[in-house]
Design a protein around this motif. Structure first.
Motif, PDB file in Angstrom:
ATOM      1  N   UNK A  96       0.860  -1.184   0.000  1.00  0.00           N
ATOM      2  CA  UNK A  96       0.000   0.000   0.000  1.00  0.00           C
ATOM      3  C   UNK A  96       0.895   1.232   0.000  1.00  0.00           C
ATOM      4  N   UNK A  97       0.803   2.034  -1.043  1.00  0.00           N
ATOM      5  CA  UNK A  97       1.668   3.204  -1.192  1.00  0.00           C
ATOM      6  C   UNK A  97       2.803   2.887  -2.142  1.00  0.00           C
ATOM      7  N   UNK A  98       2.895   3.627  -3.233  1.00  0.00           N
ATOM      8  CA  UNK A  98       3.890   3.324  -4.261  1.00  0.00           C
ATOM      9  C   UNK A  98       4.979   4.384  -4.310  1.00  0.00           C
ATOM     10  N   UNK A 137      -3.523   6.134  -9.342  1.00  0.00           N
ATOM     11  CA  UNK A 137      -3.493   4.869 -10.074  1.00  0.00           C
ATOM     12  C   UNK A 137      -2.313   4.796 -11.029  1.00  0.00           C
ATOM     13  N   UNK A 138      -1.978   5.908 -11.681  1.00  0.00           N
ATOM     14  CA  UNK A 138      -0.850   5.874 -12.617  1.00  0.00           C
ATOM     15  C   UNK A 138       0.458   5.539 -11.913  1.00  0.00           C
ATOM     16  N   UNK A 171       2.787   2.253 -12.664  1.00  0.00           N
ATOM     17  CA  UNK A 171       4.220   2.344 -12.968  1.00  0.00           C
ATOM     18  C   UNK A 171       5.035   1.495 -12.007  1.00  0.00           C
ATOM     19  N   UNK A 172       4.645   1.499 -10.734  1.00  0.00           N
ATOM     20  CA  UNK A 172       5.315   0.686  -9.715  1.00  0.00           C
ATOM     21  C   UNK A 172       5.161  -0.797 -10.056  1.00  0.00           C
ATOM     22  N   UNK A 173       3.941  -1.199 -10.418  1.00  0.00           N
ATOM     23  CA  UNK A 173       3.681  -2.601 -10.761  1.00  0.00           C
ATOM     24  C   UNK A 173       4.516  -3.033 -11.955  1.00  0.00           C
ATOM     25  N   UNK A 174       4.668  -2.163 -12.917  1.00  0.00           N
ATOM     26  CA  UNK A 174       5.462  -2.498 -14.097  1.00  0.00           C
ATOM     27  C   UNK A 174       6.935  -2.662 -13.746  1.00  0.00           C
ATOM     28  N   UNK A 175       7.454  -1.781 -12.894  1.00  0.00           N
ATOM     29  CA  UNK A 175       8.869  -1.876 -12.505  1.00  0.00           C
ATOM     30  C   UNK A 175       9.170  -3.176 -11.780  1.00  0.00           C
TER      31      UNK A 175
END
Length: 352
Positions: free
Chosen positions: A15-17, A45-46, A50-54
């Motif tokens: 929780x928290x990117x 959300x963006x 981006x965090x999920x992609x990294x």
């Protein structure tokens, strides 16, 4: 293919990117084959995407409850702004998750206590990332306290000082979101590690004074620029914690203070047999007017964050290792609240 006897990896959600989630939590989880990061949630959300992609994370969310419902994590890291720690930890515990939460535990002792009780009721691990206590230096001094090297420690001085180190990003200058300034941001770290080394002695009384002299007049420092018009936290706070055993702990913390050094993050201990400084660990006494070194550690220790995360995961997996648990988190939160209360009222706060 995984054999039937091989346990499935524990599912992790974050929780928290922001930076600490990126550089500490996700980076550690990625080193383990027995953990799988499955989701990340952020109010933007963006940024979550981006965090999920990294980090090759399948799910990116803006809605916490939807994430918990769909991703079904076993472990949750809470890396959101201070104001949301209580809400996010309580939701994760209610979903049956173990939780690693960034400091501070919450905004108030009442919230920290509810979090403690919720973790106990759920039978889940709740830990806080007070990572300085996981430095080798802190471990060495804690062992020295236990083996009697210092005798009675009657004066401790904890310092978390910056000459002009107001964070120029995030919500660090916003009291309503953070709960305060340098005390709850950096001072809390030295407070926790000092209390850990001392063994969390019972506290009798707290007295403090705070000042706001520089943050509302300057606008630029070593960590970038900030808006002095929206600067609502203290520049500096100086407090004394009196223990029931007669000892005292002096805590000095600042974002902005006219000192010579750019930054000081350290704790010193004065005992009847010996004294010590924490970073790096040095234990010494005096013999005939000459300084005598008992222990000296000069190596830099940059692994304390990793050890904090590792201890949490090992504790979740049943190992009886030390963590910064919900009980101690509550004590630290109570001390922070008492220091702020005393600074505001200009009166001592009795705690026993």
């Amino acid at each position: 293919m995984m054999s039937a006897s091989t346990p499935l990896p524990l599912r992790v959600a974050i929780i928290g990117a922001g930076q600490v989630a990126d550089k500490v939590h996700a980076s550690y989880y990625a080193t383990r084959t027995d953990l799988q990061m499955v989701a990340v949630m952020d109010s933007r959300l963006d940024q979550a995407q981006a965090f999920a992609e990294r980090h090759a994370i399948a799910g990116a969310y803006q809605d916490l409850r939807l994430m918990l419902q769909e991703a079904k994590p076993d472990i949750v890291s809470v890396c959101s702004p201070n104001r949301f720690h209580f809400e996010h930890v309580m939701a994760a515990l209610a979903a049956g998750c173990h939780v690693m939460c960034e400091k501070p535990p919450a905004m108030t002792p009442e919230q920290a206590d509810q979090m403690r009780l919720a973790a106990r009721k759920a039978g889940k691990v709740l830990a806080y990332d007070f990572h300085h206590r996981f430095a080798l230096d802190a471990q060495l001094l804690r062992e020295a306290v236990l083996d009697g090297t210092f005798g009675e420690i009657y004066v401790t001085r904890a310092q978390a000082l910056r000459r002009c180190g107001v964070p120029g990003w995030g919500a660090f200058t916003n009291k309503s979101l953070q709960g305060g300034g340098p005390l709850i941001d950096i001072g809390i770290h030295m407070l926790d590690v000092a209390m850990y080394v001392l063994g969390f002695p019972a506290v009798k009384r707290v007295t403090a004074h705070s000042f706001q002299k520089l943050g509302t007049t300057k606008y630029r420092g070593q960590f970038g620029e900030w808006d002095p018009k929206s600067y609502t936290v203290e520049d500096a706070l100086f407090g004394t914690i009196e223990f029931c055993n007669g000892g005292i702990l002096r805590l000095d913390t600042s974002f902005a203070l006219n000192i010579r050094e750019q930054s000081i993050m350290n704790v010193s201990f004065c005992g009847e047999k010996a004294g010590a400084t924490l970073f790096p660990a040095h234990i010494y006494d005096d013999v005939g007017g000459e300084l005598q070194t008992i222990l000296s550690r000069d190596e830099a220790d940059d692994q304390r964050h990793l050890r904090s995360m590792d201890a949490f995961v090992r504790h979740v997996m049943g190992e009886p290792v030390m963590i910064a648990d919900a009980e101690q988190g509550l004590v630290v939160q109570q001390l922070v609240a008492a220091l702020y209360q005393s600074a505001e009222t200009r009166e001592s706060v009795e705690l026993c």
